[in-house]
Design a protein around this motif. Structure first.
Motif, PDB file in Angstrom:
ATOM      1  N   SER A   1       0.831  -1.206   0.000  1.00  0.00           N
ATOM      2  CA  SER A   1       0.000   0.000   0.000  1.00  0.00           C
ATOM      3  C   SER A   1       0.865   1.255   0.000  1.00  0.00           C
ATOM      4  CB  SER A   1      -0.931   0.002   1.210  1.00  0.00           C
ATOM      5  OG  SER A   1      -1.843  -1.067   1.155  1.00  0.00           O
ATOM      6  N   LEU A   2       1.931   1.241   0.781  1.00  0.00           N
ATOM      7  CA  LEU A   2       2.837   2.389   0.805  1.00  0.00           C
ATOM      8  C   LEU A   2       3.460   2.610  -0.567  1.00  0.00           C
ATOM      9  CD1 LEU A   2       4.728   1.896   4.209  1.00  0.00           C
ATOM     10  CD2 LEU A   2       2.940   3.574   3.682  1.00  0.00           C
ATOM     11  N   ASP A   3       3.839   1.527  -1.225  1.00  0.00           N
ATOM     12  CA  ASP A   3       4.459   1.635  -2.546  1.00  0.00           C
ATOM     13  C   ASP A   3       3.488   2.213  -3.565  1.00  0.00           C
ATOM     14  OD1 ASP A   3       6.736   0.911  -4.421  1.00  0.00           O
ATOM     15  OD2 ASP A   3       5.100  -0.235  -5.324  1.00  0.00           O
ATOM     16  N   SER A   4       2.209   1.810  -3.517  1.00  0.00           N
ATOM     17  CA  SER A   4       1.238   2.279  -4.496  1.00  0.00           C
ATOM     18  C   SER A   4       0.827   3.734  -4.258  1.00  0.00           C
ATOM     19  CB  SER A   4      -0.007   1.389  -4.484  1.00  0.00           C
ATOM     20  OG  SER A   4      -0.681   1.463  -3.236  1.00  0.00           O
ATOM     21  N   ARG A   5       0.809   4.160  -2.991  1.00  0.00           N
ATOM     22  CA  ARG A   5       0.344   5.510  -2.669  1.00  0.00           C
ATOM     23  C   ARG A   5       1.462   6.533  -2.543  1.00  0.00           C
ATOM     24  NH1 ARG A   5      -4.418   4.224   1.828  1.00  0.00           N
ATOM     25  NH2 ARG A   5      -5.483   2.621   0.580  1.00  0.00           N
TER      26      ARG A   5
END
Length: 211
Positions: free
Chosen positions: A100-104
């Motif tokens: 999630s951190l990577d996508s956002r």
């Protein structure tokens, strides 16, 4: 100890982590779409989340397949192996979060780096678990000769090396760094091939196991 409980728990954690990955993909951001064109633009805007999900899902499945292959030979586990597997699973359950951190936050250096570090953690402790299991004289594996066990330990090191490469490259090229894992097979063959074959007619010249 028997491997049954450890295998069941590990399979369950991998399965749950892989399922949780998809929760980051929602239609909430598409709620305002009224036409096909608007829906298409909304889907295109979701591309970072979709790509992060795909990368994490397939790499997670790759790590699970490594676990499966390891336990084709591991017949017993001891306390150090339980702890090594626990540390590996600690990294596995964090993968949905770092995905999630990577996508956002993929535009930030930290956002690009945490997911590769997470995978490196899982790979590292999976490697250490195998090194422990396949150590000479451990009695924890069956079906591998001492030479094959030595080759397999060197073979398994390739994923650790590539994981480190991904961590180093991610701040510069983002998710493209995960392409390095595609070289796992040729690198593992190169590393395992450096173990010289000391067998004569299929019998090792020296037995590395202790008396």
């Amino acid at each position: 100890m028997s491997t049954r409980r450890l295998e069941a728990f590990t399979d369950g954690v991998f399965a749950i982590a892989a399922t949780l990955l998809v929760l980051d993909l929602t239609v909430n951001d598409l709620a305002g779409a009224k036409t096909d064109a608007e829906l298409w633009r909304g889907l295109v805007d979701m591309w970072p989340a979709v790509s992060s999900f795909a990368i994490s899902f397939f790499l997670l499945c790759l790590l699970w397949s490594i676990h499966v292959r390891q336990f084709e030979y591991i017949v017993h586990v001891d306390t150090p192996m339980l702890w090594l597997n626990t540390l590996r699973l600690f990294g596995v359950v964090l993968i949905p979060f770092t995905t999630s951190l990577d996508s956002r936050f993929g535009g930030l250096t930290l956002g690009q780096t945490l997911l590769p570090i997470n995978f490196f953690w899982v790979v590292l402790f999976g490697y250490l678990l195998w090194v422990r299991a396949a150590a000479p004289g451990s009695g924890l594996i069956e079906g591998l000769s001492p030479l094959e066990a030595a080759r397999s330990r060197r073979d398994a090191l390739s994923a650790v090396i590539l994981g480190a490469v991904v961590v180093i490259a991610a701040p510069f090229i983002g998710s493209w760094a995960f392409i390095a894992y595609a070289f796992d097979t040729p690198l593992s063959r190169l590393l395992s091939g450096r173990i010289e074959d000391t067998t004569v007619s299929g019998v090792p010249e020296t037995d590395p196991r202790p008396e």
